[in-house]
Design a protein around this motif. Structure first.
Motif, PDB file in Angstrom:
ATOM      1  N   UNK A  38       0.654  -1.111  -0.087  1.00 38.84           N
ATOM      2  CA  UNK A  38      -0.045  -0.269  -0.068  1.00 38.84           C
ATOM      3  C   UNK A  38       0.975   1.403  -0.049  1.00 38.84           C
ATOM      4  N   UNK A  60      -4.454   4.823  -7.649  1.00 40.34           N
ATOM      5  CA  UNK A  60      -5.802   5.190  -6.598  1.00 40.34           C
ATOM      6  C   UNK A  60      -6.700   4.198  -6.349  1.00 40.34           C
ATOM      7  N   UNK A  63      -5.110   1.474  -4.317  1.00 44.74           N
ATOM      8  CA  UNK A  63      -4.852   1.877  -2.720  1.00 44.74           C
ATOM      9  C   UNK A  63      -6.429   1.495  -2.183  1.00 44.74           C
ATOM     10  N   UNK A  64      -7.513   1.950  -2.743  1.00 44.02           N
ATOM     11  CA  UNK A  64      -8.819   1.812  -2.102  1.00 44.02           C
ATOM     12  C   UNK A  64      -9.081   0.248  -1.772  1.00 44.02           C
ATOM     13  N   UNK A  65      -8.636  -0.853  -2.748  1.00 48.96           N
ATOM     14  CA  UNK A  65      -9.025  -2.074  -2.477  1.00 48.96           C
ATOM     15  C   UNK A  65      -7.953  -2.620  -1.482  1.00 48.96           C
ATOM     16  N   UNK A  67      -6.784  -1.047   1.002  1.00 45.60           N
ATOM     17  CA  UNK A  67      -7.313  -0.666   2.311  1.00 45.60           C
ATOM     18  C   UNK A  67      -8.512  -1.580   2.870  1.00 45.60           C
ATOM     19  N   UNK A  68      -9.328  -1.881   1.632  1.00 44.58           N
ATOM     20  CA  UNK A  68     -10.345  -2.763   2.255  1.00 44.58           C
ATOM     21  C   UNK A  68      -9.978  -4.065   2.914  1.00 44.58           C
ATOM     22  N   UNK A  70      -6.675  -4.900   4.008  1.00 45.40           N
ATOM     23  CA  UNK A  70      -6.041  -4.515   5.218  1.00 45.40           C
ATOM     24  C   UNK A  70      -6.971  -4.305   6.224  1.00 45.40           C
TER      25      UNK A  70
ATOM     26  N   UNK B  56     -13.884   2.430   1.661  1.00 45.77           N
ATOM     27  CA  UNK B  56     -12.758   2.352   0.752  1.00 45.77           C
ATOM     28  C   UNK B  56     -11.953   3.677   0.217  1.00 45.77           C
ATOM     29  N   UNK B  58     -10.005   6.789  -0.738  1.00 47.38           N
ATOM     30  CA  UNK B  58      -8.892   7.068  -0.925  1.00 47.38           C
ATOM     31  C   UNK B  58      -8.187   7.829   0.306  1.00 47.38           C
ATOM     32  N   UNK B  61      -7.011   6.168   3.315  1.00 45.82           N
ATOM     33  CA  UNK B  61      -5.740   5.354   3.533  1.00 45.82           C
ATOM     34  C   UNK B  61      -4.709   6.260   4.131  1.00 45.82           C
ATOM     35  N   UNK B  65      -1.187   5.192   7.013  1.00 53.56           N
ATOM     36  CA  UNK B  65       0.145   5.630   6.607  1.00 53.56           C
ATOM     37  C   UNK B  65       0.600   6.535   7.563  1.00 53.56           C
TER      38      UNK B  65
END
Lengths: 185, 431
Positions: A38, A60, A63-65, A67-68, A70, B56, B58, B61, B65
């Motif tokens: 990520x 982008x 990154x969103x997937x 996050x789901x 994780x 989800x 962005x 996220x 971090x």
């Protein structure tokens, strides 16, 4: 409750510990990897925009997937570590081991109920409908339904850990086992 | 009908919370119960799964971090350099080590997005130090706990990101809005700490020669440079908040490796720790989104808004009422669900009174920070007591004057919108 002989208990105990160790290692490694990917993914986004002035198209969405994945896998892992925030006034205030064990088992039951109803059953339905609608992600071109498999998977992990915890509470008697009722950290 | 569903929701929530069920699961199961009554079993299960899968964004996220960057700073010798610098600046002042703790917590808060990280990083170094100088342990922990919450108001801050998401305001604007209020909280705490130090004759640290001060400033400079990269990057429009957070990870990592306090072999452990911390927060986010959705379905925000505005349409009185409700909420609820559930309830009210959403966000977070320092649900309190090696009961009494300082700061920030809005206006974020 008829107490099984000690020898059997010790073997059950050893098996549970092995199962937990393997799950911890496997899921833990996966989580660390996902987290590393990520970070690299978003750094790549920054790099391509500034250095190559050709912004990457997939970062982008990836990154969103990530996050789901994780979030829900980690939530399952955190059940195993006893890391979800709770007010544990009642379990620690109840006099007597038996009462405390009953309360802890009820708590395990609540975890299983959520995991089963929402993550496993609700999640599977979500996966099935999204796949049958044929929805694909615009940038990566993957079926969105596959991304949501993380939900039932995480539900299964939660149920697995909740069952292990419950078994440990039932088989460890009077604190003579090192496994104890404390969640391992 | 709708009141009945919400009644069930509240009863199930309170019962499970009392039983000791983890908070995220209390939120999820009470929402599930109410949703089953409203939508049927199947509808409830799929709707909740859908909402959880949809968390989800962005922007969110940035949270993992900043958590990761905080963990790296925590172990990478960055906290110690900041403390050394703060000691040279405020150590000789009347508050002594308590001042050092407060200023270090504020600086650490300006580097990492989390109060818990600040409480453990700064408290871990400061508490043995304050012990040796004769500070009462409960008091040291109380200072560390309250000052660590400035980390949530001073940017970057994970909870401000969560608020920005629900309130649909700019993360950058909200970030810069936090500086002045964060410093106000710090200064109020320092006033109290100074008075207490004078009364109890706590020692001050010896004055540091100028050359030494300059040297310590340069030792802390690379760490403080992170502020310029992250906040400067966001405000200057160079990065989004998420990109800035990823850059912060890289920056902190390079620094920690250069300081030789971190090895590559430590990385898997740090990555895993931050992934699980993230997941714990994100499960709260996802389940709170479900509860908020359910409350909206039952038109609760509209009803509460009408009820409150029925009592008074005077902004001063409404803000007092909202603050009182939030103080109570903060005692029993963690800050993340509190923001996600109560921001959608209060925003229609503050909107109709013409209160700026950015200003209200800072008020709300500052208010809920007080709840983080109170039992029974106070994550910063627990961590602070842990690193301070002191029981919660011993911290509450010395904390009382510091709570008072935070409430004074809250009143100032609530009723002087300029404190929150001056910087965002300066940088062109709001009118």
């Amino acid at each position: 409750m008829i107490a099984p002989p000690d020898r059997v208990l010790t073997r059950v105990d050893a098996a549970m510990r092995t199962a937990r160790a393997i799950a911890d290692k496997g899921i833990g490694t996966m989580l660390a990897l996902l987290m590393g990917v990520a970070v690299l993914n978003v750094l790549w986004q920054v790099f391509t925009r500034f250095m190559l002035s050709d912004p990457s198209s997939f970062t982008e969405e990836a990154a969103r997937y990530l996050l789901v994945w994780i979030s829900v896998l980690g939530a399952g892992y955190a059940v195993g570590g006893g890391m979800h925030l709770a007010i544990d006034l009642l379990p620690s205030a109840v006099a007597g081991r038996r009462g405390a064990v009953v309360i802890m088992l009820l708590i395990d039951g609540c975890v299983v109920l959520f995991a089963l109803a929402v993550l496993v059953i609700g999640g599977m339905k979500l996966v099935a409908t999204t796949i049958s609608q044929g929805e694909t992600s615009p940038a990566l071109g993957i079926r969105v339904g596959y991304v949501y498999i993380a939900l039932p998977l995480a539900g299964a992990i939660m149920i697995f850990y909740a069952f292990l915890d419950a078994l440990e509470r039932l088989t460890s008697r009077g604190g003579d086992h090192k496994g104890g009722t404390d969640p391992p950290h | 009908m709708s009141t009945f569903h919400v009644l069930i929701l509240v009863i199930v929530f309170v019962a499970l919370l009392g039983l000791g069920v983890p908070i995220a699961f209390c939120i999820a199961l009470s929402t599930l119960a109410a949703m089953i009554l409203a939508l049927g079993v199947e509808g409830a299960m799929t709707t909740m799964a859908q909402i959880i899968a949809n968390t989800d964004s962005f922007v969110l996220l940035a949270i993992p971090f900043f958590i990761l960057a905080g963990q790296i700073m925590n172990r990478g010798g960055i906290a110690r350099r900041i403390i050394d610098f703060a000691k040279a600046i405020v150590g000789p002042l009347p508050g002594g080590l308590a001042f050092v703790n407060i200023v270090s917590a504020m600086l650490f808060g300006a580097l990492s997005g989390s109060a818990v990280a600040a409480a453990s990083a700064i408290g871990g170094v400061m508490s043995p130090h304050m012990d040796r100088e004769g500070y009462e342990r409960g008091y040291s922990a109380a200072v560390n706990i309250t000052s660590s919450t400035t980390g949530l108001i001073i940017p970057p801050s994970n909870i401000l990101i969560v608020y920005a998401l629900v309130a649909e305001v700019s993360v950058g604007g909200l970030f810069v809005a936090g500086y002045v209020p964060g410093v106000i909280v710090g200064l109020s705490l320092m006033c109290v700490a100074g008075l207490i130090a004078r009364q109890r004759r706590y020692p001050t640290t010896p004055r540091v020669p100028l050359r030494q001060t300059v040297r310590r400033f340069f030792a802390a400079l690379p760490s403080l440079g992170l502020i310029v990269v992250v906040i400067g990057g966001i405000v200057g429009g160079v990065f989004t908040a998420t990109e800035a957070a990823a850059v912060a990870v890289l920056y902190a990592l390079v620094l920690a490796l250069l300081y030789r306090e971190l090895r590559f072999t430590h990385l898997p452990r740090i990555l895993l720790d931050s992934a699980t911390t993230t997941a714990v927060v994100m499960l709260l986010v996802a389940t709170s989104m479900c509860m908020s959705w359910m409350l909206a379905l039952e038109r609760i925000p509209t009803e509460i808004s009408e009820a409150l505005l029925g009592l008074s349409e005077n902004p001063v009185i409404v803000l007092i009422l909202i603050n009182l409700i939030l103080l109570l909420v903060g005692v029993f609820m963690d800050i993340t669900p509190a923001v996600l559930i109560f921001a959608p309830i209060f925003l229609p009210i503050t909107d109709s009174l013409g209160i700026d959403r950015t200003h209200f966000g800072i008020v709300m977070i500052l208010n809920l920070c007080i709840g983080l320092c109170t039992p029974p649900v106070g994550s910063v309190l627990f961590v602070g007591c842990g690193v301070g090696r002191v029981s919660i009961t011993k911290v509450i009494r010395p904390m009382a004057p510091l709570y008072a300082a935070m409430i004074v700061a809250l009143l100032l920030v609530t009723y002087v919108p300029g404190f929150s809005l001056w910087l965002p206006r300066l940088f062109g974020y709001s009118e």
